[in-house]
Design a protein around this motif. Structure first.
Motif, short mmCIF file in Angstrom:
data_model
loop_
_atom_site.label_atom_id
_atom_site.label_comp_id
_atom_site.label_asym_id
_atom_site.label_seq_id
_atom_site.Cartn_x
_atom_site.Cartn_y
_atom_site.Cartn_z
N GLY A 46 1.70 27.55 -24.54
CA GLY A 46 1.97 27.06 -23.20
C GLY A 46 3.44 26.88 -22.89
N VAL A 47 4.26 26.64 -23.94
CA VAL A 47 5.70 26.51 -23.74
C VAL A 47 6.43 27.76 -24.23
CG1 VAL A 47 5.68 23.99 -23.82
CG2 VAL A 47 5.95 25.28 -25.95
N TYR A 48 5.69 28.85 -24.45
CA TYR A 48 6.23 30.15 -24.87
C TYR A 48 6.95 30.09 -26.20
CZ TYR A 48 5.25 30.85 -19.94
OH TYR A 48 4.63 30.88 -18.72
N SER A 49 6.54 29.18 -27.07
CA SER A 49 7.17 29.02 -28.37
C SER A 49 6.26 28.23 -29.30
CB SER A 49 8.51 28.29 -28.22
OG SER A 49 8.95 27.79 -29.46
N PHE A 50 6.45 28.44 -30.61
CA PHE A 50 5.68 27.73 -31.63
C PHE A 50 6.00 26.24 -31.69
CE2 PHE A 50 9.69 28.44 -33.68
CZ PHE A 50 9.85 27.38 -34.55
N LYS A 51 7.11 25.82 -31.08
CA LYS A 51 7.62 24.47 -31.28
C LYS A 51 6.67 23.37 -30.81
CE LYS A 51 11.93 24.84 -32.97
NZ LYS A 51 12.47 24.04 -34.08
N ILE A 52 5.75 23.69 -29.93
CA ILE A 52 4.79 22.69 -29.48
C ILE A 52 3.97 22.14 -30.64
CG2 ILE A 52 3.09 24.47 -28.93
CD1 ILE A 52 3.55 21.04 -27.22
N ARG A 53 3.75 22.97 -31.66
CA ARG A 53 2.93 22.56 -32.79
C ARG A 53 3.53 21.35 -33.51
NH1 ARG A 53 -0.58 26.93 -34.82
NH2 ARG A 53 -0.30 28.83 -33.58
N GLY A 54 4.77 21.51 -33.99
CA GLY A 54 5.39 20.44 -34.74
C GLY A 54 5.71 19.22 -33.90
N ALA A 55 6.16 19.45 -32.68
CA ALA A 55 6.52 18.33 -31.80
C ALA A 55 5.31 17.45 -31.50
CB ALA A 55 7.14 18.86 -30.51
N TYR A 56 4.19 18.08 -31.17
CA TYR A 56 3.00 17.29 -30.85
C TYR A 56 2.44 16.61 -32.08
CZ TYR A 56 -1.34 15.79 -28.74
OH TYR A 56 -2.38 15.01 -28.27
N ASN A 57 2.41 17.32 -33.20
CA ASN A 57 1.86 16.72 -34.42
C ASN A 57 2.62 15.46 -34.81
OD1 ASN A 57 0.03 16.81 -36.72
ND2 ASN A 57 1.85 17.32 -37.94
N LYS A 58 3.94 15.50 -34.66
CA LYS A 58 4.74 14.32 -34.99
C LYS A 58 4.51 13.19 -33.98
CE LYS A 58 7.90 11.70 -36.85
NZ LYS A 58 7.66 11.06 -38.16
N ALA A 59 4.57 13.53 -32.69
CA ALA A 59 4.43 12.49 -31.66
C ALA A 59 3.06 11.83 -31.71
CB ALA A 59 4.68 13.10 -30.28
N ALA A 60 2.03 12.60 -32.00
CA ALA A 60 0.67 12.07 -32.02
C ALA A 60 0.46 11.09 -33.16
CB ALA A 60 -0.33 13.21 -32.12
N GLN A 61 1.29 11.16 -34.21
CA GLN A 61 1.11 10.29 -35.37
C GLN A 61 2.05 9.10 -35.40
OE1 GLN A 61 0.14 12.36 -39.10
NE2 GLN A 61 0.24 14.30 -37.99
N LEU A 62 2.80 8.88 -34.30
CA LEU A 62 3.66 7.70 -34.23
C LEU A 62 2.81 6.44 -34.11
CD1 LEU A 62 6.38 8.93 -31.68
CD2 LEU A 62 6.58 8.81 -34.18
#
Length: 505
Positions: A46-62
């Motif tokens: 959705g953001v035209y890049s793989f980076k959504i994977r790591g960013a969301y995984n980290k934010a979701a576990q805060l």
């Protein structure tokens, strides 16, 4: 350590927002290279890049306390978009610090997802320093773009998908490298399950921080980084990513900006996707690997990591793509200053298409032309053309690898006419862009009138555009127009054009 990351990857929460992207073969590239080249399409996120994977995984576990303080990061763009989207979905306040050199398309995309954008510094390290200031002053939670175990695990889900999607044995996986989050995550998963698969990092020659670290046996900081491939413009490999990469990455291949541009064209030819420079790194790397190894029939997987590129950068990319592929050479050639010289030179080139032709009258004896020529993909094609020209008596200089010539001189060839060119007329022409059209044009004009200025560039359009200066005495002007009408190509007399009068006359 690998088992720990394996567990983290398997339990990552990336699929709350990310999709399992396609993995498909690149037919044209595979045929050309004699191997099965697979492309993992992370540009489909959705953001035209793989980076959504790591960013969301980290934010979701805060923790709830960490979420309440808001999140901040430094990013050249793709991680920024991923975190902005993650923060929006999780209801978090987000501040994104981006280098001022970040492509505008990425800045707009981050703002559109509700995050506050702060532009600071010229590279990632400048933006990172400012983000740490916000952490210290406002207590915000920092989400690192690559050097965090949860971010690494999120990116590692790409490796999980590759092994699940591939029905054939995988010989090697090529992964773009910036700070190392992607290469560390994918390498950790693959080496934990399939240690026989070669994991190859690919870096830009302008920011090869992992290659430097592997050579030194420790993390090092590059004195400077280039920003052409802005998504990987990082001076130091991450601490957590280095701990994995030093043991799990088999080698690193570095690619020049020209080679990256050629890879962007390869991706477009096979997928019609327009990827960003960092996104094409793995494709550039697999081409160098096959050329070096001479391998055949292997399954080689590449990760197309992103497609966030400003539209206006495509002009530069297309200009140098053929040079990066080794299919266009740039030459400085000296020919006789007399009618018919251009035609004889073009005839010698045979069926090789001319991509560019720049010339300005200098003196009565010699004409020095700047010319681009397409050559075949076969080994030695470049050297063969040089040998042919030299055997025919043409003084020639190969400028293909001359940075100044390619990016500056090509646009500056010409200047004001010397006093000797007192009867010059300037014409602009359009003719069908087909093999032999330029040569036909020169055959019609070149022997009748002396050409004092010539500019032509093949841009791949249906019509070629050419600017020509001709020395025409007043009494022969009607004769010239008769020849031009006979030629049948649309033309315009630009002799009174003010731009011509100011810069060329």
């Amino acid at each position: 350590m690998l088992n720990e990351y394996l567990k983290k990857i398997l339990t990552s929460r990336v699929y709350d927002v990310a999709i399992e992207t396609a993995l498909h073969i690149a037919p044209f590239l595979s045929e050309r290279l004699g191997n099965q080249i697979w492309i993992k399409r992370e540009d489909q996120q959705g953001v035209y890049s793989f980076k959504i994977r790591g960013a969301y995984n980290k934010a979701a576990q805060l923790t709830e306390e960490e979420k309440a303080r808001g999140v901040v990061t430094a990013s050249a763009g793709n991680h920024a978009q991923g975190l902005a989207l993650a923060a929006r979905d999780l209801g978090l306040k987000a501040v994104i610090v981006m280098p001022r050199t970040t492509p505008e398309i990425k800045v707009r995309s981050v703002k559109a997802k509700g995050a506050k954008v702060v532009l600071h510094g010229d590279a990632f390290d400048d933006a990172f320093a400012y983000s740490q200031k916000l952490v210290a002053e406002k207590g915000m939670t920092y989400i690192h773009p690559y050097d965090d175990p949860d971010v690494i695990a999120g990116q590692g889900t790409i490796g999980m998908e590759i092994l699940r999607q591939m029905q054939q044995p995988v010989d090697a996986v090529f992964i773009p490298v910036g700070g190392g989050g992607l290469v560390a995550g994918v390498a950790a998963y693959i080496k934990a399950l399939k240690p026989e698969v070669r994991v190859i990092g690919v870096e830009s020659t302008e920011s090869a921080c992992l290659a430097a670290a592997l050579a030194a046996g420790k993390r090092v900081t590059l004195p400077e980084v280039g920003i052409f491939a802005d998504g990987v413009a990082v001076a130091t490999i991450g601490e957590h990513t280095w701990a994995i990469a030093k043991d799990c990455v088999d080698e690193v291949i570095t690619c020049t900006p020209d080679e990256i541009c050629a890879a962007i064209k390869d991706v477009f030819d096979d997928t019609r996707a327009v990827c960003e420079p960092a996104g094409a790194l793995a494709i550039a790397g697999v081409k160098k690997y096959v050329e070096r190894e001479g391998c055949e029939g292997q399954n080689l997987v590449t990760i197309l990591s992103g497609a966030n590129v400003n539209f206006d950068r495509l002009r530069y990319i297309s200009e140098v793509a053929e040079i990066g592929e080794g299919r266009e050479i740039i030459l400085a050639v000296t020919i006789a200053e007399q009618p018919g010289s251009f035609q004889r030179f073009c005839s010698l080139l045979g069926k090789r298409p001319i991509t560019e032709f720049n010339y300005r009258y200098g003196d009565d004896d010699k004409a020095r032309i700047y010319v681009g020529v397409k050559v075949g993909p076969e080994p030695g094609a470049r050297q063969a053309l040089l040998a042919e020209l030299q055997a025919d008596g043409y003084p020639v200089l190969d400028l293909t690898d001359d940075e100044m010539a390619k990016y500056h001189i090509r646009h500056m060839v010409g200047g004001h006419a010397p006093a000797a060119v007192y009867d010059e007329r300037l014409y602009r022409f359009e003719f069908p862009e087909r093999p032999g059209a330029l040569l036909l044009f020169l055959k019609t004009l070149g022997k009748r009138f002396n050409i004092s200025l010539f500019h032509y560039r093949n841009h791949g359009a249906a019509s070629g555009r050419t600017l020509v200066g001709l020395q025409v005495p007043e009494e022969k002007l009607a004769q010239l127009h008769g020849y031009l009408d006979e030629l049948g190509y649309p033309y315009w007399d630009e002799s009174d054009n003010m731009a011509y009068q100011l810069f060329l006359r």
